[in-house]
Design an enzyme around this catalytic site. Structure first.
Site, short mmCIF file in Angstrom:
data_model
loop_
_atom_site.label_atom_id
_atom_site.label_comp_id
_atom_site.label_asym_id
_atom_site.label_seq_id
_atom_site.Cartn_x
_atom_site.Cartn_y
_atom_site.Cartn_z
N CYS A 1 -2.52 -0.21 7.47
CA CYS A 1 -1.76 1.03 7.33
C CYS A 1 -1.88 1.91 8.57
O CYS A 1 -0.90 2.53 8.98
CB CYS A 1 -2.18 1.77 6.07
SG CYS A 1 -1.72 0.87 4.56
N HIS B 1 0.85 -1.19 0.00
CA HIS B 1 0.00 0.00 0.00
C HIS B 1 0.89 1.24 0.00
O HIS B 1 2.03 1.20 0.47
CB HIS B 1 -0.89 0.01 1.24
CG HIS B 1 -1.97 -1.02 1.21
ND1 HIS B 1 -3.08 -0.93 2.02
CD2 HIS B 1 -2.13 -2.16 0.48
CE1 HIS B 1 -3.87 -1.97 1.80
NE2 HIS B 1 -3.30 -2.73 0.87
N GLU C 1 0.92 3.85 1.85
CA GLU C 1 1.40 4.25 3.17
C GLU C 1 2.59 3.42 3.63
O GLU C 1 3.56 3.96 4.16
CB GLU C 1 0.28 4.12 4.22
CG GLU C 1 -0.94 4.98 3.94
CD GLU C 1 -2.05 4.24 3.22
OE1 GLU C 1 -3.22 4.48 3.55
OE2 GLU C 1 -1.76 3.43 2.30
N CYS D 1 -6.30 1.99 5.75
CA CYS D 1 -6.92 0.74 6.15
C CYS D 1 -6.36 0.34 7.53
O CYS D 1 -5.43 0.97 8.02
CB CYS D 1 -6.63 -0.34 5.11
SG CYS D 1 -4.92 -0.93 5.13
#
Length: 152
Positions: free
Chosen positions: A87, A54, A56, A84
């Site tokens: 993250c 992801h 992040e 999410c």
């Protein structure tokens, strides 16, 4: 919303546009410390065949390398979509001071919408946060991506 928040969110949006162009869910992240960019990334789950790739997570890894420490005290992460749970947990673990995002994720949001990880009193660090920065632009990009995906 400050001019600083807008400036860095624009950079995160540019990262999200790169993800869009690569067929990735269009999420971008930028980590700032004392006016300098320490990390910036976009989702690369499909490219790397890695569910943890992801925006992040990649940006946190870059920032830790740039700062020479896993503790990212004094940093702000700008993300186009609410992090999410994975993250949000990484943001807490990295000791990031502040998180700013564009659009909330009421179904899966790990920061405040579905799970309240950033301010969970059972964790050893709390993160200041602000949602809704450039919300319209962030929402339009994500909606355009999924609308195009459903059309194919």
């Amino acid at each position: 919303m400050s001019d600083t928040d807008t400036r860095y969110m624009l950079m995160a949006l540019r990262q999200a546009e790169l993800a869009f162009d690569e067929g990735e869910v269009p999420v971008g992240a930028v980590i700032e410390h004392e006016g300098r960019i320490m990390g910036q990334a976009h989702n690369q789950v499909e490219l790397l065949k890695d569910p943890t790739a992801h925006a992040e997570i990649i940006a946190i890894t870059q920032a830790a390398s740039a700062m020479g420490d896993w503790r990212l005290n004094g940093t702000t992460i700008y993300v186009t979509k609410e992090p999410c749970p994975m993250c949000a947990g990484a943001i807490v673990a990295a000791r990031i001071s502040r998180a700013v995002w564009g659009v909330d994720d009421p179904l899966r949001g790990g920061a405040t919408s579905k799970f309240q990880i950033l301010q969970n009193s059972d964790l050893n660090h709390n993160v200041e946060f602000e949602g809704g920065v450039m919300e319209k632009e962030c929402r339009m990009l994500i909606q355009s991506f999924f609308k195009a995906r459903r059309a194919t």
